[in-house]
Each structure stands twice: as C-alpha cells, then as structure tokens.
Design an enzyme around this catalytic site. Structure first.
Site, PDB file in Angstrom:
ATOM      1  CG  PHE A 256      -1.691  -1.302   1.388  1.00 33.34           C
ATOM      2  CD1 PHE A 256      -2.610  -1.727   0.445  1.00 33.34           C
ATOM      3  CD2 PHE A 256      -1.423  -2.129   2.469  1.00 33.34           C
ATOM      4  CE1 PHE A 256      -3.279  -2.931   0.598  1.00 33.34           C
ATOM      5  CE2 PHE A 256      -2.082  -3.337   2.623  1.00 33.34           C
ATOM      6  CZ  PHE A 256      -3.015  -3.745   1.687  1.00 33.34           C
ATOM      7  N   GLY A 483      -0.084  -8.650  -4.128  1.00 32.92           N
ATOM      8  CA  GLY A 483      -1.443  -9.101  -3.861  1.00 32.92           C
ATOM      9  C   GLY A 483      -2.436  -8.704  -4.934  1.00 32.92           C
ATOM     10  CD  GLN A 668      -5.298  -4.149  -6.580  1.00 36.10           C
ATOM     11  OE1 GLN A 668      -4.797  -3.039  -6.696  1.00 36.10           O
ATOM     12  NE2 GLN A 668      -4.975  -4.955  -5.605  1.00 36.10           N
ATOM     13  N   GLY A 731      -4.810   2.095 -14.360  1.00 33.48           N
ATOM     14  CA  GLY A 731      -4.553   1.386 -13.108  1.00 33.48           C
ATOM     15  C   GLY A 731      -5.755   1.394 -12.187  1.00 33.48           C
ATOM     16  CD  GLU A 734      -2.069   4.716  -5.815  1.00 36.66           C
ATOM     17  OE1 GLU A 734      -1.499   5.362  -4.942  1.00 36.66           O
ATOM     18  OE2 GLU A 734      -1.682   4.697  -7.001  1.00 36.66           O
TER      19      GLU A 734
END
Ligand code: MOS
Length: 767
Positions: A256, A483, A668, A731, A734
């Site tokens: 993270f 992960g 995610q 992506g 986040e």
C-alpha cells in the site's frame, strides 16, 4: 457479484480470449497452501536474527551507550551501535539523472551518527542466534541522550507551514480568476474546514529482510515495491557494484505504499550481516514497523465553494496543510483532484507543508487524493444541501468538457456513465433527501455519494519474452506482486498477444536479476509492464515471421507483420488465411526458442529508459489529463442510542479503462473501498503531542476494519478503453479508496443531520 461487461475493443488492439476474463491468480494456490515463501521464511544455514533498538527521545544526541547487559544475553553475537558500526555511504541526494535516489525512506545514515531525529529512530541493532534472544537483548541496551528542542505536534506546527513549490510532476498552486471574490459574491456558498489524522499501512506481512553476503555479493530477500531501486540504493550505501546485489521479492504480503522506499530495517539487516559474516533475518514487529516505516501525513484542509442558485459553481478554494519529516518525506497532492473535477471559472488551490521532528511520511494508497477527495467531496455535498439540490445532479451540472485549470483534453473520462450505472445499481432514486428521513427502528439510515478520482501513470519496463518450440512462453520482468494479481494479468496479456493458451505462459517477476521493471506505485505497474510486454511480443512475432520467411515452403512467405494474426499457437494471415504454428516454424528452423527483448539494463540503457520515460511523461502531460474515476455510493446505519456507524451497503462504479482480469480488478477495487471504510470510521495513528511517539503501534489499538465491519461491496466498471493507454487499461490500485470517506461522511450527515469534518467518524463525535 462483479458485473463484468465486455465490449468490443477498437480495431488494432488485442481482442483475445484471456484479457477481461476472471482468471484465478497464478500464485493463488501457493499463497493459500503456504507454499509461497515470504522474506522472513528463507532458511539459510547459520541464519541469525536481528532486533532494533529504538531511540526514546524526539531529537538530540546520543551521549552514552551501555551494551554490557545486552551482550551478556546467551546467544547474542553482536550489539551494533554508532560506536562500532562500519561506515556506510549516506543516502544520496535526489537526482533526476538517477531516479533510484528517490527511494531513501529518510536522509539518516543509521548507526553512522549520534544524532536522533525522531522518537523511535533505530540507534542500535542486536544480532543473536534466535529472534527471542535478539529482542530480549535489544531491550537491555541502555542509551543516554542530550535532548534538543523538537517540534512534533502537527496541530501546533501548522502555523509554520510553507506553501509548496511547484514541481514538474504536479504544479502545486493554482490561481485561476478570483475565487475568493466569486465565492463572496455567490448566491450560495460554503466555507468549511476538514481534518484527517495520520494513518499507517498495516500490511498483513510486517516488513522483513533476510540478508546474505558472499564476499562483495549481496542477496536480500525483502517484500518490496521497488526492487530495482532497492538494489541501487544498497549497492551505493555499501559501496559494492549493483550487479552483485540481488533483491528477491516474489511475494509481498501487502504494501500500500509502505514498501515503496528503503527503510532502516533493510539497511541495518544488510549492515548486521556484513558485521557478523552470517546470514541475518530481521522480521520487524508490528511496533517496529510503526517506528521505522513512514505512514500517511495528517492534514488540515479548507474547501470553499460558491454557486449560483441553479448550482453552477462559480468559485472553488481548496487549501491543505500536511507534514513531512525534517529527515525526509514528501508533500502530498492533497488538492490534485480539485484541479480536474469541476468546471469552475475561479479556482484557488494551495498546498503547504511543515517539516516536523518525526519519521518521514510516505506514500499510502492514493497519497493526497484519498484525503483530498474527503474534503472536496464532503464540501460538494454540503453545498448541495445548501442549494437543496441532489448531490449527483450538482456534480453533473458542473462536469467539465475539458480540464478546468488548463483546458487540456481528458484522455478518457466517463464519470457521467459511472454515476448513471452506480445510481441505478444502488437505487439512488429511492433516497429521500431530508436528513433523518429514512429511519428504520432505532437505526438512522443514510445514503451518501462521492466522486473517486486518481491520475493514471506509466513508467518504463524492460521485458523479455521467450517462445519455445513447444509453444510455451516465458515472460521476464522484475515487477512486483503485492497481492494485486500482476503476474496473472501479464500472463493474460501475453497469451492474447501471442495467440497461445493462458496456461502456456509463465511469468517471472520479483527478482532484481530479471530485466528491470517499474516500481509498483501510482497504480502504474500493470500498464507499464503491459506496454513493454506488448512491444516485446510484437518484436517476437517479427522474429518468428522472419524465421518462417527464410523457408521457401512457408505459407507465410511474402506476408508482412501487420497482415498477421497471432492465434491458435501460431501466426496466420488474417482471420481465414494460411499460416502455421510456432512449433512448425521453430521446428523447421531448428530453433529451440526465440526471444525478444525490450529495453536494456546497461547503465546507458537505464539512462535512455529514464530519458524516454520522462519525455513520454512530459509529452503526455502537455496533451492530456489522464485519470481513473468513479462514483462511490454507500448506505450507513447509525445507532440512534450509541452513535455507532455501520456501513450496510456499498456500490462502487468505476471508469478504469479496459479491465484485464475481472476477478483481480474487482479485488483491487473492493480492497480500496475496505481501506477507505477504515479511514472513514476507525483508523487513526495517535501521537503523544509532547514527544511525537506513536502511542498505538499495533492492531489492537489502531483499528482497521474487520470482516464484520464490511458490507457486501458491489463493484462495477465500464470497461471502456482509454485510447492513450496500453490495451486501454488504467490502473485500478488506488482510485477505489478515493471518495470513500466523503461518501460515508455524507451518508452519516444524511442519516443524522450531523456533519463530522474530522476523521475518523467515531461515535463520540456523533453524540
Ligand atoms: Mo502507492 S501509495 O503508489 O504504493
């Protein structure tokens, strides 16, 4: 359940059968059976164990060290302090010519100085035959100090914050028009302050290092998000060639952002192994992680908004104060989303930071955006209430066609579609707007919504692809698997690019001896590796075609690369034309394998790669604003007697471009929402304001959500490619934490009529 919408991709893109599918992760079995080996699990003959001694003052100098008692503990091999530690090179200053200089967690040259810069700084390391002996002895090292005045309290230090200088990565300040005047003159306005506490990452795997020297060759096992930079950093610090340093990191038990830098534990394990001549393992305790690995900065923010009576925004002010350490850290891009979300003629943004005598802050999932969207998206909700307007309507009323600050085009932006999909799945129209109007017995029910937004990045990646005559493929790139399912995604991409079955592809990663991969940060790894991988696959297909064309009998004679389709284990001319399998081509040519490579790991290649990356980055920045976005919908239930907040329902609807793996992407996205729920309701690192010492460095007192705190999380995505990204993918790591805390705080207001502007929203703030 995940909603997987598949759509045709534009012509010229890979349309194979693997990209998009919810394929199980390739490392799933190893992880669930315990076969996967993490950094603290590598056995070595003669392995020893280390423990750290932490400073107990905030700032000052060491005046005395007494190691007699520690050294007398049975099994202790060495007690290393600044009095007997060998010299190391100091952490290098940051240089744009060598991006690995970004990786120092702090500027402190541990055990090479008598200076103490924060409460918890390592001032000694003990090596022993067992971990227990090392921990016991570390507790017996007596250190004397001369204390110096320290500034550690963020609340008190804010007055000294300095406005951030603009950087080429993100210009800090925006002054477009006159926001203050526009807000003062607006028909409706809000001007509110929000605060967020420090946070820590709390990966399942606490940081651990196993270090082994063989002469000047060094092997390090470590869960890292940046093995290439870690290798460069360690080579520099210990004065050995980087080629002799190997960082092995196949499994990372969560990170993270907390494993992006090189922190004290890593350096001191390598140092201890140098001193003792034995393999050394340092498995940090949870407390050790809190004391030596940076976390998220606290923030104080102001958001002011002005609008006309019909909801057209006229002014936006978003300012923030965060903190760094005096020995390192980074300003966070707290106002970054405020640059891009709303079409406002007058915008003022300013970020300020204050350095304190604390451990450096560091990146934590969506650094800046996760706390910045809390303030912005809560303020938008407050304005919607003032306007008596639906908060989604207010957002859509101000959805920009181009970037509000500089007029650039969005590479891709489907926020309207994300809201439409999310509102429908959530049942938003059933919400009655008045706060407190949706009571269910003793439960006050509230529904809240907020926008998620995170910029998309792409770094350079060196990749090799080898195709064997039996049709199997090996992809090699030193990227990271913490992960998220990175190897699985890349195997899917390679399988489709080469037209081979998914099972035929093996991906090697997590080892600095592999071609240099990107750091796993900024949600950029999948796109970065995919770009290199797709280029390598193209090169490979050309090599195979060249081999085929050398033979007079090849049906591919006279064909050009762009005529070809890779499918069914070979190359074919168009959808129905002739062709042959890789096995046939390689067999006839007498080749066991063909390999293609993108990028070079020589120093010159590295510099070229960096230069290309920076050039592409700047070119992209000039042309487009690139980001992932989404809409967060939640329902909360607040206990009217105790003020306890339960999140009862969640719908996240995201625009993340092409989805490579429906299962890992959903994982995610859910994971970010879970982390955001923690941020909203329970997570808070508590510092003693007198010393800066972290008072809750453990999972008993730092409350992350547990399973029972998390409702079913329904995630959706549009699966529309971003035409400027490899395969159209953006992506996903986040974006999903952003907007979460705002959605919850907005829902809590809707349930109770109370605005809690200070995270976390604990029950005492609601009573
Ligand atoms: Mo991250 S916070 O870019 O690992």
């Amino acid at each position: 359940m995940t909603d997987v919408q598949t759509r045709e991709l534009p012509a010229g893109r890979t349309t194979g059968r693997n990209v998009g599918r919810p394929i199980d992760r390739v490392d799933g079995t190893a992880k669930t059976t315990g076969a996967a080996r993490y950094a603290a699990e590598y056995p070595y003959p003669g392995l020893t164990h280390a423990a750290l001694v932490h400073a107990t003052i905030s700032r000052g100098r060491i005046t005395s060290v007494d190691t007699a008692e520690a050294a007398a503990v049975p099994g202790v091999l060495a007690v290393i302090t600044h009095l007997n530690a060998p010299a190391m090179k100091p952490p290098p200053p940051v240089s744009p010519l060598n991006l690995s200089t970004l990786v120092s967690g702090t500027t402190v040259n541990y055990l090479n100085t008598d200076e103490v810069h924060w409460d918890g700084q390592p001032v000694g390391v003990v090596v022993a035959e067992t971990r227990e002996a090392a921990l016991r002895a570390a507790a017996l090292v007596r250190v004397g100090y001369r204390e110096l005045p320290a500034t550690v309290d963020f609340a008190a230090g804010q007055g000294d914050a300095r406005p951030e200088k603009s950087s080429p990565i993100q210009p800090g300040a925006v002054a477009k028009g006159d926001a203050a005047a526009a807000i003062a003159a607006a028909a409706v306005s809000v001007d509110v302050r929000y605060t967020t506490p420090p946070h820590h990452h709390n990966a399942i795997e606490p940081h651990a290092t196993t270090a082994v020297w063989d002469g000047d060759r060094l092997t390090v096992h470590e869960g890292s998000q940046s093995i290439a930079w870690m290798r460069s950093h360690l080579a520099l610090r210990f004065g050995v060639p980087a080629a002799g340093v190997r960082v092995i990191s196949p499994y990372v038990g969560g990170a993270f952002g907390g494993k992006g830098m090189v922190w004290a534990g890593t350096v001191l394990t390598v140092l201890a192994a140098r001193v003792t001549g034995r393999p050394v393992r340092l498995a940090l305790t949870r407390e050790g992680v809190y004391r030596t690995v940076g976390g998220r900065t606290p923030s104080a923010q102001r958001v002011a908004l002005g609008a006309s009576a019909d909801g057209a925004l006229t002014g936006l002010i978003h300012t923030s104060v965060t903190r760094t350490g005096r020995v390192g850290g980074m300003p966070e891009q707290v106002t970054s989303a405020s640059r891009h979300l709303y079409d406002v003629p007058n915008i003022t943004l300013q970020q300020a930071t204050v350095p304190l005598d604390l451990l450096s802050n560091t990146a934590m999932r969506a650094p800046g955006e996760s706390i910045g969207t809390f303030a912005l998206e809560a303020a938008i909700d407050e304005l919607a209430c003032e306007l008596d307007m639906d908060p989604i309507l207010l957002r859509m009323r101000n959805e920009p066609a181009r970037d509000p600050v500089d007029g650039k085009r969005f590479a891709h932006r489907m926020l309207r579609e994300a809201y439409a999909l999310g509102a429908e799945r959530f049942g938003w129209p059933e919400r009655t707007p008045r706060p407190g109007s949706m009571r269910d017995g003793k439960w006050l029910v509230g529904m809240g919504v907020a926008t998620a937004y995170h910029p998309s990045w792409q770094f350079s990646a060196n990749v090799t692809v080898r195709l064997a005559a039996d049709g199997t493929v090996v992809v090699r790139c030193g990227f990271h698997e913490m992960g998220m399912g990175g190897a699985t995604a890349q195997a899917q991409i390679a399988a489709d690019a080469l037209g081979v079955p998914f099972e035929a592809v093996r991906v090697e990663y997590g080892d600095s001896d592999l071609p240099t991969g990107p750091a796993a940060g900024g949600s950029a790894q999948t796109a970065s590796v995919a770009a290199g991988l797709l280029a390598a696959c193209e090169k490979l297909k050309r090599s195979v075609l060249a081999l085929a064309r050398r033979s007079g009998d090849s049906p591919l004679r006279g064909r050009r690369p762009h005529d070809l389709q890779a499918r069914d284990g070979g190359l074919w001319a168009g959808a129905s034309g002739p062709g042959e399998t890789y096995a046939a081509i390689l067999g006839r040519a007498g080749r066991a394998s063909v390999e293609a490579r993108v990028g070079s790991d020589t120093r010159a290649g590295e510099i070229l790669g960096q230069a290309k990356f920076i050039a592409k980055f700047l070119r992209d920045r000039r042309r487009w604003v690139k980001a992932a976005c989404g809409a967060q919908f939640c329902e909360v239930r607040v206990d009217s007697d105790t003020g306890e907040v339960r999140v009862s329902r969640w719908v996240g609807s995201f625009d993340v471009g092409t989805v490579i793996n429906a299962k890992t992407t959903a994982g995610q996205l859910r994971g970010g929402i879970v982390m955001g729920i923690g941020m909203a309701l329970s997570e808070e690192t508590l510092l003693d304001p007198r010393t800066g010492r972290i008072m809750n460095p453990n999972l008993a007192e730092y409350h992350v959500p547990v399973h029972a705190d998390i409702p079913p999380i329904d995630v959706h995505y549009l699966n529309e490619p971003d035409p400027t990204m490899p395969l159209g993918l953006i992506g996903v790591g986040e974006v999903s934490i952003t907007g979460v805390a705002a959605a919850i705080s907005n829902a809590v207001y809707h349930a109770t009529g109370k605005r809690v502007r200070d995270l976390p929203i604990t029950l005492d703030k609601l009573l």
